[in-house]
Structures are given as structure tokens and as C-alpha cells.
Design a protein around this motif. Structure first.
Motif, PDB file in Angstrom:
ATOM      1  N   ASN A 127      -3.038  -0.381  -8.680  1.00 20.09           N
ATOM      2  CA  ASN A 127      -4.172  -0.563  -7.771  1.00 20.09           C
ATOM      3  C   ASN A 127      -4.720   0.755  -7.241  1.00 20.09           C
ATOM      4  O   ASN A 127      -5.774   0.781  -6.620  1.00 20.09           O
ATOM      5  CB  ASN A 127      -3.764  -1.448  -6.590  1.00 20.09           C
ATOM      6  N   HIS A 128      -3.963   1.833  -7.459  1.00 20.33           N
ATOM      7  CA  HIS A 128      -4.374   3.166  -7.012  1.00 20.33           C
ATOM      8  C   HIS A 128      -4.838   3.131  -5.553  1.00 20.33           C
ATOM      9  O   HIS A 128      -5.994   3.425  -5.234  1.00 20.33           O
ATOM     10  CB  HIS A 128      -5.477   3.719  -7.921  1.00 20.33           C
ATOM     11  N   VAL A 129      -3.889   2.785  -4.671  1.00 15.95           N
ATOM     12  CA  VAL A 129      -4.209   2.693  -3.245  1.00 15.95           C
ATOM     13  C   VAL A 129      -4.340   4.093  -2.639  1.00 15.95           C
ATOM     14  O   VAL A 129      -3.484   4.947  -2.837  1.00 15.95           O
ATOM     15  CB  VAL A 129      -3.168   1.858  -2.478  1.00 15.95           C
ATOM     16  N   TRP A 130      -5.443   4.303  -1.940  1.00 13.19           N
ATOM     17  CA  TRP A 130      -5.708   5.579  -1.271  1.00 13.19           C
ATOM     18  C   TRP A 130      -5.657   5.379   0.239  1.00 13.19           C
ATOM     19  O   TRP A 130      -6.110   4.352   0.773  1.00 13.19           O
ATOM     20  CB  TRP A 130      -7.094   6.110  -1.633  1.00 13.19           C
ATOM     21  N   PHE A 131      -5.116   6.385   0.906  1.00 16.98           N
ATOM     22  CA  PHE A 131      -5.049   6.375   2.363  1.00 16.98           C
ATOM     23  C   PHE A 131      -5.585   7.696   2.912  1.00 16.98           C
ATOM     24  O   PHE A 131      -5.475   8.742   2.276  1.00 16.98           O
ATOM     25  CB  PHE A 131      -3.606   6.208   2.853  1.00 16.98           C
ATOM     26  N   GLY A 132      -6.131   7.622   4.104  1.00 23.85           N
ATOM     27  CA  GLY A 132      -6.464   8.802   4.892  1.00 23.85           C
ATOM     28  C   GLY A 132      -6.119   8.474   6.330  1.00 23.85           C
ATOM     29  O   GLY A 132      -6.548   7.441   6.854  1.00 23.85           O
ATOM     30  N   MET A 133      -5.311   9.301   6.970  1.00 25.56           N
ATOM     31  CA  MET A 133      -4.866   9.000   8.336  1.00 25.56           C
ATOM     32  C   MET A 133      -5.371  10.065   9.303  1.00 25.56           C
ATOM     33  O   MET A 133      -5.315  11.256   9.026  1.00 25.56           O
ATOM     34  CB  MET A 133      -3.351   8.849   8.394  1.00 25.56           C
ATOM     35  N   GLU A 134      -5.883   9.595  10.438  1.00 28.52           N
ATOM     36  CA  GLU A 134      -6.479  10.455  11.457  1.00 28.52           C
ATOM     37  C   GLU A 134      -5.491  10.592  12.618  1.00 28.52           C
ATOM     38  O   GLU A 134      -5.377   9.697  13.450  1.00 28.52           O
ATOM     39  CB  GLU A 134      -7.802   9.849  11.936  1.00 28.52           C
TER      40      GLU A 134
END
Length: 374
Positions: A127-134
Motif C-alpha cells: 500500500n506504500h503508506v506515507w506519513f508526515g508528523m508535525e
């Protein structure tokens, strides 16, 4: 200003020693999450050669009875290197390494949330899950008072501080920029920073990261932040609500997408995922801070750009919702969404794993499924 004694030591003297040659020896600093689930610890050893990959770094051990992770009668814990970075403090060829913690019986320590997260990410790799966390945080003096605030009072009300410029609007930019450069040197996928709404509060962003590397990179960014603050003699707290009253709390907003969400027509997949999240709100609240939601209850009040902890909501460009769909995503019809519920002191392994379990593995109850035998 209230700063630590060690920050007042002569750094020029230290620099004299740091310039000494190491021959071919390499310092490797092992970094791990302690028994609180939010603190980081480290220890350093010498290797005879520069490791080219994390597999070149040997396992090590430590006294778990001194990190809230074991009893004194059976205290040895194992450090398993899993992700290697360059060392911005001792410079090349020295390394920093994120480690998993195993107990004496080689089972994961209670606060080793990376272990199951890694398995889940492997399951959904297609699924190629991408995350970005602030990551929001607040700078404090050594006395626990927000750095730069009047000693016996409060600054003016919120308004001029967010993304502010000027000595009367921002405090501690030297620390922020030093942290940014140190992360870039280390190889952390830091992608931005800004002053936040409350004075002395800042944010940096890490990502996009795929799968397990989100947690690895955010934990290392946190370690580097604490280490930089140590040099400046101040404290970086991840407390979700460091100041009571009409001051913004601190979160760790998490941007999330699958490959299907990022393609044309992906908005339908985003809406499906949000529908699944709406039916599992209580579960997510329990894993979005280290104390089962108690920390977040001080922050998620429905005020100060937060949703109410007891209600699930979603909306386009709505910073008062649990889930925000960026306006551009709504217009273009594909992209990502932002989960605004995680607290600043969340474990990124727990947050990313929970999102995958609910939106891809279709878990619905408050219990998580064990896939080890499947």
C-alpha cells in the motif's frame, strides 16, 4: 534566563578536545525509548571500524532497573540496533543508532512499540503508506517556566507569535535552527519548522516517510532536539498542555496517505478511511498518548484549534476537527488527510500502527488483532 549550569561551561575548551584525531576508531551512540514511553536514553561505545550499515553495529545491553524497564534482580536488557544516522555532535565517522529494547527473555520490552509496528508495516507494504508528523514542543527554562516569558507574569495574548519574527515575538530561534541543521546532517527526514501559536512553542515536521521509518526518524529527531537543548541549557517539553488557561496545547498532527489516496480519485479512499476512523475513535484516543488518553484530555477540549476528545469530527480545512482534509486535497480529489488527535508526547510507532490497523486491516474493536500466527 534560567539555564543549566552545564551550558555555561567553556565550549571552546570542549572544541579543543573534539578536534583530536580518533585513529580509525568510531563512536556509536545507542538511543532507545525508556520505560516511560516518552523519554529517550543513550550510551556510547567504541567500534574498531566505521559501520557501513546498521547490521554492522553489534547488539549491546543496559541496566533496565535504572530506566523503569526492569527489576534490579533481573535488570539486563538488550539493545538491538535498527536504524543508523550520522552523529551531528561528534561528527563523521561517528554514528547515532535507534535501538529496539528486548527483555532478558528476548521478548520486546513493554515500551518497545516498534516491534509490532514493524510487523504491521511489513504486512501492508504494497500500500506504500506515507506519513508526515508535525512535532510541537515548548521550550522551558531549567526552572520549568516557559523560556522567554516574564519571570513573574505572562506575555501578551496569542496572536503575534505564530510564524512570528522579532525579539518580542519569538524566543529560542538559535535552538530551533541548530536542531534543524543537526537533523539534516544526521540524515533525519526533517522537512520544515515554524514558531507556534503560544510563545516559546515551536514545531518541526518530519516526512514524508514510508512505513516504519516514520517512527525511527521522529524518535531520532526528538533525541537530537533534547541533545541540542542540553547544549543551550534549556528544556524541550513534549507535554500536550504545558500551560493551563488560554494557551494552545502541543500536538503531533499526523499526515497519512496510501498509494490509492495519492492517485486520481483518491478522495474516495480518503473518505472511506475517515469513515473507518469514525467508528474507532476511543481506540485511537487510547493510543495517541502514553497514558491512555489522560494527557490528551488536557489538550483536546474543543478550544485552541482542537477537537473535543469525546467526539469524532472531520472537515475540509477545519483545524477544530479530529481529521482535517487539506483544502487543496478537497479541490484536486486526491492526496492525504491529517489526524489532529495525537498528543505531542505520543509514540509515533503506536500512532502509525493504529492508523494502518484501522484503515487498511479493517480492525473495528478496541482490541488489536495478533497476526503472528496468520
Amino acid at each position: 534566563m534560567s539555564v543549566s549550569h552545564s551550558s555555561k561551561l567553556n565550549k571552546g575548551v570542549r572544541e579543543q578536545y573534539m578536534k583530536l584525531p580518533q585513529s580509525k576508531k568510531v563512536l556509536v551512540t545507542y538511543v532507545w525509548v525508556d520505560g516511560t514511553g516518552e523519554g529517550v536514553r543513550c550510551k556510547t561505545r567504541t567500534l574498531d571500524n566505521e559501520p557501513k550499515c546498521v547490521q554492522d553495529i553489534p547488539e549491546w545491553n543496559f541496566d533496565g532497573s535504572s530506566t523503569y524497564q526492569a527489576e534490579g534482580s533481573n535488570s539486563d536488557m538488550y539493545l538491538i540496533p535498527v536504524q543508523m544516522f550520522r552523529d551531528p555532535f561528534c561528527l563523521d565517522p561517528n554514528k547515532l543508532v535507534i535501538c529496539e529494547v528486548l527483555k532478558y527473555n528476548r521478548k520486546p520490552a513493554e515500551t518497545n512499540l516498534r516491534h509490532t509496528c514493524n510487523k504491521i508495516m511489513d504486512m501492508v507494504a504494497d500500500n506504500h503508506v506515507w506519513f508526515g508528523m508535525e512535532q510541537e514542543y515548548t521550550l522551558l527554562g531549567i526552572n520549568g517556566h516557559p523560556y522567554g516569558w516574564p519571570e513573574n507574569g505572562f506575555p501578551g495574548p496569542q496572536g503575534p507569535y505564530y510564524c512570528g519574527v522579532g525579539a518580542d515575538k519569538v524566543y529560542g530561534r538559535d535552538i530551533v535552527e541548530s536542531h534543524y541543521k543537526a537533523c539534516l546532517y544526521a540524515g533525519v527526514k526533517i522537512c520544515g519548522t515554524n514558531a507556534e501559536v503560544m510563545p516559546s512553542q515551536w514545531e518541526f515536521q518530519v516526512g514524508p516517510c514510508e512505513g516504519i521509518e516514520m517512527g525511527d526518524h521522529l524518535w531520532m529527531a526528538r533525541f537530537i532536539l533534547h541533545r541540542v537543548c542540553e547544549d543551550f541549557g534549556v528544556i524541550a517539553t513534549l507535554d500536550p498542555k504545558p500551560m493551563t488557561g488560554h494557551w494552545n496545547g502541543a500536538g503531533c498532527h499526523t499526515n497519512y496517505s496510501t498509494e490509492a489516496m495519492r492517485r486520481e480519485g483518491g478522495l474516495k479512499h480518503i473518505e472511506d478511511a475517515i469513515e473507518k476512523l469514525s467508528k474507532r475513535h476511543d481506540y485511537h484516543i487510547c493510543v495517541y498518548d502514553p497514558r491512555g488518553g489522560k494527557d490528551n484530555s488536557r489538550r483536546l477540549t474543543g478550544r485552541h484549534e482542537t477537537s473535543n476528545i469525546h467526539e469524532f469530527s472531520a472537515g475540509v480545512a477545519n483545524r477544530g476537527a479530529s481529521i482535517r482534509i487539506p483544502r487543496q486535497v478537497g479541490q484536486e480529489g486526491f492526496g492525504y488527510f491529517e489526524d489532529r488527535r495525537p498528543a505531542a508526547n505520543c509514540d509515533p510507532y503506536a500512532v502509525t500502527e493504529a492508523l494502518v490497523r484501522t484503515t487498511i486491516l479493517n480492525e473495528t474493536s478496541s482490541e488489536t488483532k495478533d497476526y503472528t500466527n496468520n
